[in-house]
Motif scaffolding. Sequence first.
Motif, mmCIF file in Angstrom:
data_model
loop_
_atom_site.group_PDB
_atom_site.id
_atom_site.type_symbol
_atom_site.label_atom_id
_atom_site.label_comp_id
_atom_site.label_asym_id
_atom_site.label_seq_id
_atom_site.Cartn_x
_atom_site.Cartn_y
_atom_site.Cartn_z
ATOM 1 N N THR A 17 0.411 10.924 9.664
ATOM 2 C CA THR A 17 1.124 9.909 8.904
ATOM 3 C C THR A 17 0.663 8.564 9.446
ATOM 4 O O THR A 17 0.842 8.263 10.634
ATOM 5 C CB THR A 17 2.643 10.050 9.077
ATOM 6 N N TRP A 18 0.014 7.746 8.584
ATOM 7 C CA TRP A 18 -0.586 6.485 9.029
ATOM 8 C C TRP A 18 0.337 5.319 8.658
ATOM 9 O O TRP A 18 0.897 5.281 7.571
ATOM 10 C CB TRP A 18 -1.951 6.282 8.378
ATOM 11 N N LYS A 19 0.432 4.398 9.599
ATOM 12 C CA LYS A 19 1.279 3.239 9.362
ATOM 13 C C LYS A 19 0.566 1.961 9.814
ATOM 14 O O LYS A 19 -0.188 1.967 10.784
ATOM 15 C CB LYS A 19 2.605 3.370 10.117
ATOM 16 N N SER A 20 0.834 0.879 9.066
ATOM 17 C CA SER A 20 0.337 -0.448 9.443
ATOM 18 C C SER A 20 1.532 -1.314 9.783
ATOM 19 O O SER A 20 2.539 -1.311 9.071
ATOM 20 C CB SER A 20 -0.440 -1.090 8.292
ATOM 21 N N SER A 21 1.417 -2.058 10.880
ATOM 22 C CA SER A 21 2.533 -2.917 11.280
ATOM 23 C C SER A 21 2.656 -4.141 10.380
ATOM 24 O O SER A 21 3.709 -4.780 10.347
ATOM 25 C CB SER A 21 2.345 -3.385 12.730
ATOM 26 N N ASN A 22 1.602 -4.448 9.634
ATOM 27 C CA ASN A 22 1.639 -5.605 8.735
ATOM 28 C C ASN A 22 0.643 -5.369 7.601
ATOM 29 O O ASN A 22 -0.554 -5.592 7.752
ATOM 30 C CB ASN A 22 1.294 -6.892 9.477
ATOM 31 N N THR A 23 1.154 -4.899 6.490
ATOM 32 C CA THR A 23 0.267 -4.545 5.378
ATOM 33 C C THR A 23 -0.354 -5.758 4.683
ATOM 34 O O THR A 23 -1.261 -5.611 3.875
ATOM 35 C CB THR A 23 1.037 -3.712 4.325
ATOM 36 N N SER A 24 0.155 -6.959 4.992
ATOM 37 C CA SER A 24 -0.486 -8.145 4.426
ATOM 38 C C SER A 24 -1.791 -8.456 5.164
ATOM 39 O O SER A 24 -2.659 -9.171 4.643
ATOM 40 C CB SER A 24 0.451 -9.358 4.492
ATOM 41 N N ILE A 25 -1.934 -7.946 6.385
ATOM 42 C CA ILE A 25 -3.164 -8.125 7.156
ATOM 43 C C ILE A 25 -4.102 -6.948 6.961
ATOM 44 O O ILE A 25 -5.310 -7.116 6.768
ATOM 45 C CB ILE A 25 -2.842 -8.307 8.659
#
Length: 400
Positions: A80-88
């Motif tokens: 399960t992949w996550k980004s801490s800031n999807t705007s970046i």
Amino acid sequence: MKKFLQSLCAVMMLAMLLCIPASAATTGTGGSDYKTKLKLNSVTGETIYGINGKNYALYRGSKAGKKVVIDLNVNEASCTWKSSNTSIATVKKGVVTFKKTGKVKITCITKKQQKMTLTFYVRPIYSIKTNFTKATMKVGATKTIKTTVSPSRALNASFELLSYSSSNKSVATVSKSGKITAVGAGKATITVKTNDGSNRTVKITITVPETDTVSNLTFNYSAAKNQMTFAVNGSMKFSNPTSAKSVMDRIGKYMYNNAGLTGSLNDMWIGDYQIVLNKNGFQLLKNGKGKDQWTAVNGKTYGTETVKTYLTSSKAKTFVRAVVAAGKELKNEHSISGKLTLTRNGSSIVLSSIKVSKSGITFKCNGKSCSMVLSTTGIKITNCPELAKYLVAISGGLLK
């Protein structure tokens, strides 16, 4: 009977346990990820720089879609992949797509709740500096821009870090590598811009002067006659005739004192006006007497005039030779203030910023920088072909 059934159940349960493979006893719902320790194999794609541990720096291009691929020792699809800031940045199956500068953490969480986090610093360009900011180039010349970028290792980015553009391609063009080519006269601004989203720019002013055009006019002394026809068909007007007369008199005084022209030149006429040379310079006398009429004839309109000149080939040569010698004796540069407007057949030529020195005459002709040099054989005019054409037309055949 009851004891028999209990014994039978115990035997069946033991048989079932003995038939189960060993792998099944150690495998949970997560498959091989269940017991495998999560490790990072590599991070590839966009040019990146390892800082320490699982921290990376990179320089993003102006277009979205710059990516890196995170390779783990497990099936990335099982994370399960996550980004801490999807705007970046966004992430899918280990593929990270960067959108803008900033700090972002990308995390993989396995089904066994093992976790790995990588930190990416998407950095901007801090500054750029070019090896020049203005240049004067001749048509056809080339010059290459060299750009210093801070930080310098951003130049190793896998995208075109810098872009170049010209404000006027008819004056100067610029290639993708920063090579400028001068195309035509005028001014153009070359803009150097970063493509990492920082929008750092440097503007370079390119000036391409007009190519010199030279008109060489030749004196035709044999055309000097007692009576001549001049196709003026217009007027010659100094906006400050006093200033013009002052410069002419400086030359006239030298001619009077040194060239021995007192007698021969005083025989020259233009119609009713006699040209007189004396210790004060030039005078233009109507019917050979009275006051100087220089101001009176300034700006007067004439047509095609047939007049008495009392010229001879020898007298014309002597006059030109004396003017050339006088000009070379000028110690200082003398300016004629105002403008000289030459009108012929409805068209005008405007001369301004007129300066006379021993090197010749410099002036602006309809806004262009021009020059005129007199010699005993003719007149050389640079960058003002319209003036050359005008002089030939009104000279009565004395110039060709």
